[in-house]
Design a protein around this motif. Sequence first.
Motif, PDB file in Angstrom:
ATOM      1  N   ARG A 230       0.884  -1.137   0.029  1.00 38.84           N
ATOM      2  CA  ARG A 230      -0.002  -0.093   0.123  1.00 38.84           C
ATOM      3  C   ARG A 230       0.987   1.122  -0.067  1.00 38.84           C
ATOM      4  NH1 ARG A 230      -5.206  -1.480   4.029  1.00 38.84           N
ATOM      5  NH2 ARG A 230      -6.336  -2.895   2.471  1.00 38.84           N
ATOM      6  N   THR A 231       0.394   2.394  -0.710  1.00 40.37           N
ATOM      7  CA  THR A 231       1.112   3.448  -0.677  1.00 40.37           C
ATOM      8  C   THR A 231       0.839   4.285   0.448  1.00 40.37           C
ATOM      9  OG1 THR A 231      -0.872   4.643  -1.934  1.00 40.37           O
ATOM     10  CG2 THR A 231       0.838   3.427  -3.343  1.00 40.37           C
ATOM     11  N   PRO A 232       1.624   5.452   0.700  1.00 42.42           N
ATOM     12  CA  PRO A 232       1.155   6.218   1.992  1.00 42.42           C
ATOM     13  C   PRO A 232      -0.325   6.806   1.789  1.00 42.42           C
ATOM     14  CG  PRO A 232       3.243   6.667   0.986  1.00 42.42           C
ATOM     15  CD  PRO A 232       2.679   5.842   0.076  1.00 42.42           C
ATOM     16  N   GLU A 233      -0.651   7.135   0.500  1.00 50.16           N
ATOM     17  CA  GLU A 233      -2.143   7.513   0.411  1.00 50.16           C
ATOM     18  C   GLU A 233      -3.257   6.435   0.692  1.00 50.16           C
ATOM     19  OE1 GLU A 233       0.062   7.947  -1.780  1.00 50.16           O
ATOM     20  OE2 GLU A 233       0.600  10.004  -1.894  1.00 50.16           O
ATOM     21  N   ILE A 235      -2.491   3.865   2.844  1.00 50.08           N
ATOM     22  CA  ILE A 235      -2.549   3.772   4.036  1.00 50.08           C
ATOM     23  C   ILE A 235      -3.316   4.710   4.887  1.00 50.08           C
ATOM     24  CG2 ILE A 235      -1.096   3.655   6.168  1.00 50.08           C
ATOM     25  CD1 ILE A 235       1.161   2.244   4.583  1.00 50.08           C
ATOM     26  N   ALA A 236      -3.027   6.009   4.512  1.00 52.17           N
ATOM     27  CA  ALA A 236      -4.038   7.105   5.238  1.00 52.17           C
ATOM     28  C   ALA A 236      -5.628   6.755   5.209  1.00 52.17           C
ATOM     29  CB  ALA A 236      -3.557   8.201   4.443  1.00 52.17           C
ATOM     30  N   SER A 240      -2.560   0.276   7.392  1.00 54.64           N
ATOM     31  CA  SER A 240      -1.471  -0.635   6.810  1.00 54.64           C
ATOM     32  C   SER A 240      -1.897  -2.107   7.323  1.00 54.64           C
ATOM     33  CB  SER A 240      -0.121  -0.082   7.392  1.00 54.64           C
ATOM     34  OG  SER A 240      -0.133  -0.282   8.936  1.00 54.64           O
TER      35      SER A 240
END
Length: 428
Positions: A230-233, A235-236, A240
Amino acid sequence: MSASASGRWVTRVIASSIGTLGLPLCAQAAPLELVLKLDISSGYESNPFQQPEEAAPASGAASSAAATPRATRRHAQTAEGAVVVPLASDDSRLALSGRIGRQRFDPISELDHQQTEVDGRLQWRFGPLLQAALRQTASRLPYAFQDGSYLKLDMTERHSRSAELTLQPTPALSLPLSVQQQSLRHDDRATHGVLDRKEQQASLALRWRSPTRSELQLGCMMVEADFPRRTPEQIAALDSGWTERQVFASADWQYSVKTRLSGRIAQVRREHPARTERNTQLVSRTLRLTHQPSPMSRLELELWRQPKDTEDPSTLTSLSRGFRLSAAWQPSDFARMALAYGDERQRYDPALSSAATGATLGRTRSLGWRLQYQLSRDLSAQMELGRERQSRSTFSSDITQSVLRLSLSYSFENLAGGLQRSGLGAWP
């Protein structure tokens, strides 16, 4: 997973099992059991991409939407095999099985693929008090189309390793402890990498079994899931990973020689490390009734109400409830037929940030019929018909799918009943 990789995996399973436990294969008390099944089939699917009825036909990025047919003919060749190696006792054995198949779609050739599945199991009894089991599986299968939003082939790889240790202080009472690791990976990481996951699971239960085959079990289970791609976006929006805890009770009651009732109830609590507003606590319930009016017939009813996994950031929980009724009948020594009807209702509750949209409701109804005729001891022919309709409040129209399949199967077993024991000859 390629065929050569599958072969190397099976070799490692055998070598590690024998090397680690020192299994005395030469001292086997029963003969080796071999099973083989070959299947050739052709069929028709009216809507392989699961598109709504009013949607324009579409495909992958390589071709235009208008040029892609909605229906397709499916041709498949499948080979399955299993081998069971008896070890030092009746309760100790090494079982290996595998399946490889090729699917061809006409005229939607971009769906052509090859799929593989391998499974290795080792059971070992250490006297009357202790029993151990190891299992490892691997598969490469296509991603299941859902609502027409994804219109190209994506293969998935699943791997699983598990171990179970069972303490049995009395013939009726046992204490199974199990651990398991699982992983899921998609070839199309750009679209489905958000769903790639790794799981670790542990469970402990207390099981009581009566001389009449009735069973009662109480236990707990914990699952930890991590989504490494997963990308940071993402995950937000989704977090995670999550941790799930279950406390469950299950029972199997042999009411009579002809009737069996089984059920399971569990409290499921899922917690997220960062997005705590997505934490949920639900109750899962399943019930199954099996009745065999005669040796040639069987009726089965399944009822359920349980949560389902969802990775949609706008959906907080997904709850499924429904039933499935099936009947099987063997009118002669050569013919068998089965009929099944299912009705499932789904409720997708929105996340807090989008609560104003209200819950999304869905329904899936399916009807299937299957006929098998035994042409000879080793050769059989089958015909299958199926119809499914999905509706959802967010769809512009329903999704329908009709399936017809004709197949010819050859099977071999060196010991009578091997097909049923291995699962290759299972009947609905």
